[in-house]
Design an enzyme around this catalytic site. Structure first.
Site, short mmCIF file in Angstrom:
data_model
loop_
_atom_site.label_atom_id
_atom_site.label_comp_id
_atom_site.label_asym_id
_atom_site.label_seq_id
_atom_site.Cartn_x
_atom_site.Cartn_y
_atom_site.Cartn_z
CE LYS A 190 26.27 14.25 -34.78
NZ LYS A 190 26.27 12.79 -34.64
C1 E4P Z 1 24.27 11.80 -31.98
O1 E4P Z 1 24.21 12.25 -33.08
C2 E4P Z 1 25.20 10.75 -31.56
O2 E4P Z 1 25.68 10.09 -32.72
C3 E4P Z 1 24.59 9.68 -30.72
O3 E4P Z 1 23.19 9.81 -30.62
C4 E4P Z 1 25.29 9.35 -29.48
O4 E4P Z 1 24.62 8.28 -28.86
P1 E4P Z 1 25.27 7.38 -27.72
O5 E4P Z 1 25.28 8.17 -26.47
O6 E4P Z 1 24.36 6.19 -27.62
O7 E4P Z 1 26.66 7.04 -28.19
#
Ligand code: E4P
Length: 219
Positions: free
Chosen positions: A87
């Site tokens: 990622k």
């Molecule tokens: C995406 O991969 C992130 O880990 C995540 O969806 C962020 O979500 P949040 O805005 O609820 O922290």
């Protein structure tokens, strides 16, 4: 549409897996910290533990923000397990790194995407997944779902194979709307996924069926 769970909590990942609908897991440094996972070795062991629970892709986020360091960190992560997806944040060096990983056959998830232009760049670089954060856009009075619709249109126009991974999903309606808009994947908390189960008419109907059955049986 694939369902990923957005957590580093092993218990919740197991619960989603046991439900039989889990296609993968996404994590981020905040989610790892929330579980108290710190230090290189612990982080690596935790990713391995996640890979043992799910048979789907597992996104492991790099901490590095410069090209050489992203490559070095990403290569270590990718070697942990065949289902690890590196990622990488949507920054200049991140896009360059995605291009490199793509040329090496290493799967990537381009994260922190908030505009169609960023999603276009991620696809051109060859990202496996692009993660538009719809909940965080909604948080700042911008329509997150509109971004999913825009990216779907752009990717379909040119046949980009990058999968749209709607991230920062907060509730069941986000999931339903993403499905209607043709998102390839959603990632969200277990609560958003299990909320799809719920309908008061299901509960009432089941209670009535069981009561009628018991009455007929003279119980
Ligand atoms: C995406 O991969 C992130 O880990 C995540 O969806 C962020 O979500 P949040 O805005 O609820 O922290």
């Amino acid at each position: 549409m694939k369902f990923f769970i957005d957590t580093a909590n092993l218990q919740q990942i197991k619960e989603a897996h046991d439900l039989g609908v889990l296609d993968g897991v996404t994590t981020n440094p905040s989610l790892m910290a929330k579980e108290g996972i710190a230090g290189k070795e612990n982080i690596i062991n935790h990713y391995k533990a996640i890979c043992e629970i799910t048979d789907g892709d597992v996104s492991a986020e790099v901490i590095a923000t410069t090209y050489d360091e992203i490559i070095a960190e990403g290569e270590v992560l990718a070697k942990l397990h065949e289902r690890i997806v590196v990622k990488v944040p949507m920054i200049k060096d991140g896009v360059k790194a995605i291009k490199y990983f793509s040329s090496k056959g290493i799967k990537t998830n381009c994260t922190l995407v908030f505009s169609a232009g960023q999603a276009l760049l991620a696809a051109k670089a060859g990202a496996t997944y692009v993660s538009p954060f719809i909940g965080r856009l909604d948080d700042v009075s911008t329509d997150g779902l509109q971004l999913i619709e825009d990216i779907r249109l752009i990717y379909d126009n040119y046949g980009y194979e990058t999968q749209i991974l709607a991230a920062s999903v907060r509730h069941p309606m986000h999931i339903i709307s993403c499905a209607k808009l043709g998102s390839d994947v959603i990632t969200g908390p277990l609560s958003a996924i299990t909320a799809l189960l719920k309908h008061p008419l299901t509960d009432n109907g089941l209670a009535q069926f069981l009561a009628d059955h018991a009455k007929a049986a003279g119980v």
